[in-house]
Design a protein around this motif. Structure first.
Motif, mmCIF file in Angstrom:
data_model
loop_
_atom_site.group_PDB
_atom_site.id
_atom_site.type_symbol
_atom_site.label_atom_id
_atom_site.label_comp_id
_atom_site.label_asym_id
_atom_site.label_seq_id
_atom_site.Cartn_x
_atom_site.Cartn_y
_atom_site.Cartn_z
ATOM 1 N N TYR A 12 42.652 39.297 44.052
ATOM 2 C CA TYR A 12 41.388 39.277 43.156
ATOM 3 C C TYR A 12 42.217 39.507 41.733
ATOM 4 N N VAL A 13 41.820 38.914 40.648
ATOM 5 C CA VAL A 13 42.527 38.947 39.378
ATOM 6 C C VAL A 13 41.101 38.779 38.240
ATOM 7 N N ASP A 22 33.235 44.045 33.902
ATOM 8 C CA ASP A 22 33.419 42.910 34.794
ATOM 9 C C ASP A 22 34.761 43.533 36.041
ATOM 10 N N ALA A 23 35.635 44.193 35.510
ATOM 11 C CA ALA A 23 36.511 44.804 36.395
ATOM 12 C C ALA A 23 36.060 45.509 37.381
ATOM 13 N N ALA A 24 35.058 46.560 36.690
ATOM 14 C CA ALA A 24 34.381 47.754 37.619
ATOM 15 C C ALA A 24 33.712 46.868 38.702
ATOM 16 N N SER A 34 42.352 48.590 42.278
ATOM 17 C CA SER A 34 43.064 48.294 41.297
ATOM 18 C C SER A 34 43.160 46.773 41.321
ATOM 19 N N VAL A 35 43.204 46.029 40.044
ATOM 20 C CA VAL A 35 43.137 44.482 40.048
ATOM 21 C C VAL A 35 44.166 44.054 38.879
ATOM 22 N N PRO A 36 44.850 42.696 39.302
ATOM 23 C CA PRO A 36 46.039 42.417 38.312
ATOM 24 C C PRO A 36 45.244 41.836 37.171
ATOM 25 N N VAL A 37 45.678 41.704 36.020
ATOM 26 C CA VAL A 37 45.081 41.143 34.771
ATOM 27 C C VAL A 37 46.139 39.954 34.511
ATOM 28 N N ALA A 39 46.791 36.301 32.260
ATOM 29 C CA ALA A 39 46.561 35.366 31.007
ATOM 30 C C ALA A 39 47.519 34.185 31.265
ATOM 31 N N ASP A 40 46.838 33.004 30.997
ATOM 32 C CA ASP A 40 47.585 31.643 30.869
ATOM 33 C C ASP A 40 48.355 31.536 32.531
ATOM 34 N N ASP A 41 47.708 32.111 33.458
ATOM 35 C CA ASP A 41 48.390 32.308 34.827
ATOM 36 C C ASP A 41 49.617 33.081 35.022
ATOM 37 N N LYS A 42 49.519 33.767 34.295
ATOM 38 C CA LYS A 42 50.707 34.896 34.292
ATOM 39 C C LYS A 42 50.178 36.182 34.300
ATOM 40 N N LEU A 43 50.810 37.096 35.288
ATOM 41 C CA LEU A 43 50.406 38.354 35.360
ATOM 42 C C LEU A 43 51.007 39.177 33.986
#
Length: 137
Positions: A12-13, A22-24, A34-37, A39-43
């Motif tokens: 889940y991202v 949204d994250a919570a 925890s969740v990765p963040v 941007a433009d399909d990159k971590l």
């Protein structure tokens, strides 16, 4: 044993412009801490329930604040074809209980956690990982 043999494939991202709320809500609905963040399909970072409490709630940030404001940057990861013992040693040195897993194209494909390593039945890998993550800091 390779990481791909023991990792969790559920991923889940959130996007860096998504809100803390949204994250919570995602963490609550998926029962994750925890969740990765992305941007433009990159971590680009990681956000934890602890980040939400200590960096957002404690500082009085509005729930509509973008996660990019409180995320941890410089995300560490491993590859799905890495050796599990090597990854356990690295996790111990980094003092982390979970790592994102990416393929060689650096696409997020899963997570490897302390419990994945323990469930793999590799006692040496588990002991090594516990050395760095189960001791008080």
């Amino acid at each position: 044993m390779k990481v791909s043999e023991v990792m969790s494939g559920e991923v889940y991202v959130v996007q860096k412009q998504d809100t803390i709320r949204d994250a919570a809500q995602l963490m609550r609905s998926k029962d994750i801490g925890s969740v990765p963040v992305s941007a433009d399909d990159k971590l680009v970072g990681m956000i934890t329930d602890r980040d939400i409490v200590l960096r957002a709630l404690a500082d009085g940030l509005d729930p509509s604040t973008p996660v990019s404001r409180i995320m941890s940057e410089g995300i560490k990861y491993c590859f799905d074809d890495d050796d599990l013992r090597d990854v356990a040693r690295n996790m111990s040195e980094l003092q982390v209980r979970r790592l994102p897993v990416v393929d060689r194209a650096k696409k997020l494909v899963g997570f490897v956690s302390l419990s994945n390593v323990a469930d793999a039945g590799d006692r040496k890998a588990t002991e090594k990982l516990l050395e760095g993550t189960a001791k008080p800091h």
